[in-house]
Motif scaffolding. Structure first.
Motif, PDB file in Angstrom:
ATOM      1  N   ALA A 311       0.839  -1.201   0.000  1.00  0.00           N
ATOM      2  CA  ALA A 311       0.000   0.000   0.000  1.00  0.00           C
ATOM      3  C   ALA A 311       0.873   1.249   0.000  1.00  0.00           C
ATOM      4  N   GLY A 312       1.944   1.244   0.803  1.00  0.00           N
ATOM      5  CA  GLY A 312       2.864   2.379   0.804  1.00  0.00           C
ATOM      6  C   GLY A 312       3.599   2.524  -0.510  1.00  0.00           C
ATOM      7  N   MET A 313       4.012   1.402  -1.088  1.00  0.00           N
ATOM      8  CA  MET A 313       4.715   1.450  -2.371  1.00  0.00           C
ATOM      9  C   MET A 313       3.800   1.957  -3.485  1.00  0.00           C
ATOM     10  N   MET A 314       2.535   1.530  -3.476  1.00  0.00           N
ATOM     11  CA  MET A 314       1.584   2.032  -4.470  1.00  0.00           C
ATOM     12  C   MET A 314       1.436   3.544  -4.349  1.00  0.00           C
ATOM     13  N   ARG A 315       1.336   4.010  -3.130  1.00  0.00           N
ATOM     14  CA  ARG A 315       1.176   5.452  -2.924  1.00  0.00           C
ATOM     15  C   ARG A 315       2.392   6.217  -3.464  1.00  0.00           C
ATOM     16  N   GLN A 316       3.599   5.721  -3.175  1.00  0.00           N
ATOM     17  CA  GLN A 316       4.801   6.388  -3.672  1.00  0.00           C
ATOM     18  C   GLN A 316       4.842   6.377  -5.195  1.00  0.00           C
ATOM     19  N   ALA A 317       4.527   5.235  -5.805  1.00  0.00           N
ATOM     20  CA  ALA A 317       4.541   5.134  -7.266  1.00  0.00           C
ATOM     21  C   ALA A 317       3.486   6.040  -7.888  1.00  0.00           C
ATOM     22  N   LEU A 318       2.317   6.108  -7.249  1.00  0.00           N
ATOM     23  CA  LEU A 318       1.247   6.971  -7.748  1.00  0.00           C
ATOM     24  C   LEU A 318       1.674   8.435  -7.737  1.00  0.00           C
ATOM     25  N   LEU A 319       2.285   8.877  -6.644  1.00  0.00           N
ATOM     26  CA  LEU A 319       2.743  10.269  -6.572  1.00  0.00           C
ATOM     27  C   LEU A 319       3.793  10.571  -7.637  1.00  0.00           C
ATOM     28  N   GLU A 320       4.712   9.643  -7.850  1.00  0.00           N
ATOM     29  CA  GLU A 320       5.738   9.844  -8.872  1.00  0.00           C
ATOM     30  C   GLU A 320       5.114   9.960 -10.254  1.00  0.00           C
ATOM     31  N   ALA A 321       4.180   9.078 -10.559  1.00  0.00           N
ATOM     32  CA  ALA A 321       3.545   9.094 -11.874  1.00  0.00           C
ATOM     33  C   ALA A 321       2.719  10.360 -12.068  1.00  0.00           C
ATOM     34  N   TRP A 322       1.944  10.740 -11.062  1.00  0.00           N
ATOM     35  CA  TRP A 322       1.079  11.914 -11.186  1.00  0.00           C
ATOM     36  C   TRP A 322       1.906  13.194 -11.297  1.00  0.00           C
ATOM     37  N   SER A 323       2.967  13.279 -10.526  1.00  0.00           N
ATOM     38  CA  SER A 323       3.841  14.452 -10.607  1.00  0.00           C
ATOM     39  C   SER A 323       4.429  14.585 -12.009  1.00  0.00           C
ATOM     40  N   HIS A 324       4.842  13.478 -12.598  1.00  0.00           N
ATOM     41  CA  HIS A 324       5.445  13.521 -13.931  1.00  0.00           C
ATOM     42  C   HIS A 324       4.422  13.918 -14.987  1.00  0.00           C
ATOM     43  N   VAL A 325       3.282  13.241 -15.010  1.00  0.00           N
ATOM     44  CA  VAL A 325       2.326  13.503 -16.093  1.00  0.00           C
ATOM     45  C   VAL A 325       1.668  14.864 -15.946  1.00  0.00           C
ATOM     46  N   SER A 326       1.651  15.417 -14.728  1.00  0.00           N
ATOM     47  CA  SER A 326       1.087  16.755 -14.541  1.00  0.00           C
ATOM     48  C   SER A 326       1.976  17.830 -15.153  1.00  0.00           C
ATOM     49  N   GLN A 327       3.284  17.557 -15.292  1.00  0.00           N
ATOM     50  CA  GLN A 327       4.238  18.551 -15.767  1.00  0.00           C
ATOM     51  C   GLN A 327       4.687  18.311 -17.205  1.00  0.00           C
ATOM     52  N   ARG A 328       4.679  17.082 -17.626  1.00  0.00           N
ATOM     53  CA  ARG A 328       5.239  16.712 -18.928  1.00  0.00           C
ATOM     54  C   ARG A 328       4.252  16.994 -20.053  1.00  0.00           C
ATOM     55  N   GLN A 329       4.702  17.703 -21.083  1.00  0.00           N
ATOM     56  CA  GLN A 329       3.875  18.028 -22.242  1.00  0.00           C
ATOM     57  C   GLN A 329       4.105  16.999 -23.358  1.00  0.00           C
ATOM     58  N   ALA A 330       3.036  16.603 -24.021  1.00  0.00           N
ATOM     59  CA  ALA A 330       3.139  15.720 -25.192  1.00  0.00           C
ATOM     60  C   ALA A 330       1.941  15.970 -26.097  1.00  0.00           C
ATOM     61  N   PHE A 331       2.204  16.086 -27.356  1.00  0.00           N
ATOM     62  CA  PHE A 331       1.137  16.285 -28.339  1.00  0.00           C
ATOM     63  C   PHE A 331       0.298  17.520 -28.021  1.00  0.00           C
ATOM     64  N   GLY A 332       0.978  18.569 -27.540  1.00  0.00           N
ATOM     65  CA  GLY A 332       0.324  19.853 -27.391  1.00  0.00           C
ATOM     66  C   GLY A 332      -0.305  20.141 -26.051  1.00  0.00           C
TER      67      GLY A 332
END
Length: 548
Positions: A311-332
């Motif tokens: 459960a803790g590992m899922m939370r850490q992975a989720l935060l990493e993924a959400w932080s990245h996709v919130s900032q990363r631009q692709a296809f406009g």
């Protein structure tokens, strides 16, 4: 830590369209599902005590310690320069700093210091947060915590060890326990020929004038620099439990010889060893011939921790993924604004919240004395959570890694080590099949556990059509002959865990979360792949809970 921005203008190009560099994050304040779970499951003091831990584990300093402990795994030192036997494991300083973070703040002891007053909720929530710093070092934390119920079966041994076991301190030195302010405990059960079938163990113990002498091997010894180990050995009365200290009562190194350290897929910061007992000193714990029931007092605790770690590992992975996709631009536009990515992240968020809800509910059952319903749940729920959360974990880590693309696959992000770590909690303390068969044995020997399950599921009756159908199907499945139940034990264990997660979310989470969970997990046409959700899911409401 002082901020020194990395250079973006390079010789041939400018580095842009990247998420910002890692920053200090308060992992308690950011975790709305955790704070809500504590508000309903635990006394107020638990959340207050966790606030400092959440800020610490999310800091760049502690995150860097986790990375360093993995980059520099423990090393075996068998002999000193003159050829004298040491049997020591040398850890990187980062590992010891992480141990201080946990032990100096009493997270190994809190369940027993505040037993029946929120102690288990505090321990489980702390483990969930500490796992997000580094999962491997949590192994000795878990075992030191979990040894207490087993040692209580032998009052003289318990009295000898308990004050140092519960001390808010950490002492890494390889010296006799009575020379240290605090100690840690490990476990050594598995043998080559038996694995999970510990009744096949061949290590034997002979009575001596001052205790017992053990001879034999152990295929896995977790945290081999612990000050003592709970283990199993054959006696004239049958398989019995023993405490084997690192030093004998006369201050000599015990004949507990490390053969080698395991070269593991993950769990790199933590050492696991093959050991030999060569006429090693040990003290009996519990009734002779009743070693399995004694050691199970410890295993019941470690299984709850093995359900919490993913459960803790899922939370850490989720935060990493959400932080990245919130900032990363692709296809406009930002990846986090694109429909398909939003569905993937939202699906992962549902899984993360559901796993946390189940382990926090289980911790409350552990801390509710004199209540038959809660005691029955405490017997059953750790196995359900351990099985299902760990089955969901590896796919979760792979999906989070994919959200980052190629950078997620390299060791500079935490996702690679989370992915390597993901299978381990499913394997130790009973692999998947063993856990599922144990669940059926619990029902056979303790039918009150099935009654408690039904009662718990009934609390959400009428709140979701998908949930109602799933509970009815589960009831029907249990009416099958015993041979069919055993063959179907994985599905039954999975479905019980999912239905309990759903019941908790239906009662306590926003309707957007609970309804989405039930429809995406409990309906007939459910995909095992994250991101395959019904088209009308309220994604905005689900995503808003990741990082409010």
């Amino acid at each position: 830590m002082t901020d020194h921005a990395p250079r973006s203008q390079l010789a041939t190009h400018r580095v842009d369209n990247q998420p910002p560099a890692p920053r200090d994050r308060d992992l308690f304040a950011l975790d709305q599902p955790l704070r809500e779970a504590l508000a309903r499951e635990a006394p107020d003091w638990v959340a207050r005590r966790l606030e400092a831990l959440g800020a610490a584990v999310g800091s760049r300093e502690v995150q860097a310690l986790g990375e360093a402990a993995n980059r520099h795994p423990p090393e075996l030192r068998l002999f000193d320069r003159h050829g004298r036997r040491l049997d020591e494991v040398v850890y990187h300083p980062a590992y010891h700093e992480l141990m201080h973070l946990a032990f100096d703040n009493g997270w190994h002891a809190v369940a027993w210091e505040e037993e029946h007053h929120g102690g288990h909720q505090a321990h489980v929530a702390a483990l969930y947060l500490l796992t997000q710093a580094e999962p491997g070092f949590c192994c000795p934390l878990t075992m030191t915590h979990a040894a207490i119920p087993a040692l209580r079966r032998e009052p003289q041994v318990f009295d000898e060890w308990r004050f140092r076991l519960l001390a808010w301190d950490y002492d890494e030195r390889a010296v006799p326990a009575w020379e240290k302010p605090a100690v840690t405990l490990g476990m050594a059960m598995t043998e080559k020929q038996g694995g999970s079938d510990v009744r096949a163990n061949t290590t034997h113990a002979e009575r001596a004038s001052d205790g017992y002498r053990l001879t034999g091997h152990k295929w896995f010894c977790s945290a081999p620099m612990s000050d003592a180990f709970l283990t199993l050995a054959q006696t004239d009365e049958g398989l019995s439990c023993f405490l084997v200290p690192r030093f004998t009562p006369d201050g000599q190194r015990n004949a507990l010889e490390i053969q080698r350290l395991k070269d593991k897929c993950g769990n790199r910061a933590n050492a696991s060893a093959e050991i030999e007992f060569r006429d090693a000193y040990g003290e009996a714990v519990g009734e002779p011939g009743r070693g399995i029931p004694t050691i199970l007092e410890m295993v019941q605790q470690t299984r709850l921790d093995a359900a919490t770690a993913p459960a803790g590992m899922m939370r850490q992975a989720l935060l990493e993924a959400w932080s990245h996709v919130s900032q990363r631009q692709a296809f406009g536009r930002a990846l986090g604004e694109q429909p398909l990515m939003r569905r993937v992240i939202a699906d992962m968020a549902l899984e993360s919240e559901a796993s946390l809800a189940l382990v926090m509910r289980t911790a409350r059952a552990f801390d509710t004395p004199g209540n038959a319903h809660e005691q029955a749940l405490a017997r059953l729920l750790p196995a359900l959570g351990k099985y299902w959360h760990n089955k969901r974990g590896p796919g979760f880590m792979a999906e989070a890694m994919e959200c980052l693309g190629g950078i997620g696959y390299v060791e500079e992000t935490p996702l690679a080590r989370l992915y390597r770590e993901a299978p381990v909690n499913s394997i130790w303390e009973g692999s998947g099949n063993v856990i599922c068969l144990d669940v059926l044995r619990v029902f056979d020997r303790h039918p009150e556990c099935f009654d408690a399950l039904r009662e718990e599921l009934a609390t959400a009756r009428g709140l979701s059509p998908a949930y109602a159908r799933a509970v009815a199907a589960l009831e029907n499945a249990f009416s099958e002959p015993h041979a069919s139940l055993e063959a179907n034990a994985r599905w039954l264990t999975q479905r019980m865990a999912q239905c309990l997660q759903a019941a908790l979310l239906l009662q306590h989470a926003p309707s957007e979360v609970s309804d989405s969970f039930c429809r995406s997990r409990l309906d007939d046409s459910v995909s095992p792949v994250y991101g395959v959700l019904p088209l009308d899911m309220p994604l905005d409401a689900i995503l808003a809970r990741i990082e409010p």
